[in-house]
Design an enzyme around this catalytic site. Structure first.
Site, PDB file in Angstrom:
ATOM      1  N   ARG A  59       6.282   9.358   2.599  1.00  4.31           N
ATOM      2  CA  ARG A  59       4.880   9.544   2.202  1.00  4.31           C
ATOM      3  C   ARG A  59       3.985   9.880   3.395  1.00  4.31           C
ATOM      4  O   ARG A  59       2.887  10.408   3.217  1.00  4.31           O
ATOM      5  CB  ARG A  59       4.325   8.281   1.526  1.00  4.31           C
TER       6      ARG A  59
ATOM      7  N   ALA B 253       0.836  -1.203   0.000  1.00  8.99           N
ATOM      8  CA  ALA B 253       0.000   0.000   0.000  1.00  8.99           C
ATOM      9  C   ALA B 253       0.871   1.254   0.000  1.00  8.99           C
ATOM     10  O   ALA B 253       0.566   2.246  -0.678  1.00  8.99           O
ATOM     11  CB  ALA B 253      -0.921  -0.005   1.222  1.00  8.99           C
ATOM     12  N   TYR B 254       1.974   1.209   0.754  1.00  7.93           N
ATOM     13  CA  TYR B 254       2.861   2.368   0.824  1.00  7.93           C
ATOM     14  C   TYR B 254       3.466   2.678  -0.543  1.00  7.93           C
ATOM     15  O   TYR B 254       3.608   3.851  -0.921  1.00  7.93           O
ATOM     16  CB  TYR B 254       3.970   2.100   1.838  1.00  7.93           C
ATOM     17  N   ASN B 255       3.814   1.645  -1.295  1.00 10.52           N
ATOM     18  CA  ASN B 255       4.449   1.850  -2.601  1.00 10.52           C
ATOM     19  C   ASN B 255       3.448   2.094  -3.731  1.00 10.52           C
ATOM     20  O   ASN B 255       3.847   2.365  -4.861  1.00 10.52           O
ATOM     21  CB  ASN B 255       5.310   0.627  -2.956  1.00 10.52           C
TER      22      ASN B 255
END
Length: 389
Positions: free
Chosen positions: A328, A295-297
């Site tokens: 982020r 999800a972060y990427n």
């Protein structure tokens, strides 16, 4: 000898010793009636023969040597008249340097050498505080009271029995930190009949209980493993130093990961989606990332639903280490066992978008005007849950 070493030696060689984190109520920054170190009711043996009785005051004057440097003639006093029911240490003279707002969060150590003579130390850095805890084999949850000389003998019999069953079954002298943390937690849960529902409803209480139990288990393990070693004389100073360093380094290694292990269990029981020690920019490894690195990427994933949590037992200096752990995520959450931080540092944390998370029992150690901005663990879990619904 460093100030830390002097504080450790003084506490170890004293009749009785006491420690506490300095709080706003001590320095007078809360607007209380007076400055002076507030002492927990259980600490009365430090300076009185009997506990104070409601309805009357009593005091005891003594010489205190601070930082192995200067002395004050100070007053231990019990206030029992009227509505008051508290112990304090007061009267330090003009220019006393350890009752300022910048001292909030420092560790105060008082060691009794005789009825009328004490030694006291104020430790400021995270490293010194953690090293003091390691050397005395106590946890941050055992402050604001008398430092135990040995493993508390008041633990429930069934808990001690669980400890010994685990220790006797070990195939190695000292298992990995994760194994110790897991077994301590299981011993506590089984001995006290704690249910997953209780952990979910009050994670703040449970994580402190788990930490206390783990320290007790490790003390028991040390006493068992080193019993033969301490009964025989050392052949040389070098042998003594090597043995002492081995013990201290093992304590540091265990304490460094303990908090993270217990937080992970809270999140698992709370059914959160998370990953630990994953790699973000510049090879940084946050302690916890919610929900995961995928999800972060993903540039399309809502950044408001990405949460980072770092865990540090103390954070007066080390909170800045988390600022670039995940670019982020603007707001970095930080769970800590630190009891009290100065207003200046809290303002700086706010400026850099660091959101403190502490056990509910520790909220009162922070300045009143900042408490609403500090999360407790239960609130943090709910916040993550909202992002994962």
């Amino acid at each position: 000898m460093s100030l830390l070493e002097k504080a450790i030696q003084s506490a170890q060689q004293s009749e009785i010793a006491f420690s506490k984190f300095i709080k706003p109520n001590d320095t007078g920054s809360t607007g209380a009636h007076q400055a002076g170190f507030h002492l927990h009711k259980s600490s009365w043996p430090l300076f009185f023969d009997t506990a104070g009785e409601k309805g009357s005051n009593k005091d005891h004057f003594a010489t205190i040597k601070w930082q192995d440097d200067f002395e004050t003639t100070s007053r231990f006093i019990y206030y029992g008249k009227g509505t008051r029911d508290e112990y304090r240490l007061t009267r330090f003279g003009k220019g006393f340097p350890y009752l300022t707002d910048d001292n909030v969060g420092d560790l105060l150590v008082i060691a009794k050498k005789s009825n009328d003579y004490f030694e006291a130390f104020v430790l400021s850095s995270d490293e010194d505080i953690e090293d003091f805890f390691t050397a005395l084999n106590i946890s941050s949850t055992e402050t604001n009271g008398i430092i135990p000389k040995q493993l508390a003998q008041t633990a429930e019999n069934r808990l001690i029995e669980c400890f010994m069953q685990y220790i006797n079954a070990l195939a190695v002298d000292f298992p990995p930190t994760l194994e110790i943390a897991t077994n301590a937690r299981n011993c506590y849960i089984n001995s006290y009949g704690i249910t997953p529902a209780q952990i979910k409803s009050n994670p703040d209480k449970q994580i402190l209980k788990w930490l206390e139990t783990e320290y007790d288990l490790f003390k028991t393990l040390e006493n068992d493993r080193y019993s033969a070693l301490i009964k025989k004389p050392f052949s040389s100073v070098e042998e003594l130093v090597v043995s002492a360093n081995t013990i201290l380094n093992r304590r540091k290694s265990r304490a460094g990961k303990s908090l993270e292990h217990h937080l992970e269990e809270v999140f698992r029981i709370s059914e959160l989606i998370f990953q630990t020690q994953i790699t973000t920019e510049n090879n940084k490894k946050p302690d916890f990332l919610f929900p995961n690195i995928e999800a972060y990427n993903n540039p399309d994933f809502d950044e408001n639903n990405l949460i980072l949590l770092a865990s540090k037992t103390t954070c007066k200096d080390r909170w800045r280490q988390i600022l670039n752990e995940a670019d982020r995520i603007k707001t970095k959450h930080l769970f800590t066992l630190q009891q009290g931080i100065s207003k200046n540092q809290l303002e700086e944390m706010k400026q850099y978008h660091v959101q403190l998370v502490v056990p509910k029992a520790y909220i009162s150690s922070f300045p009143p005007e900042y408490r609403a901005d500090i999360m407790i663990l239960e609130q943090f879990v709910k916040r993550v849950n909202e992002t994962q619904d």
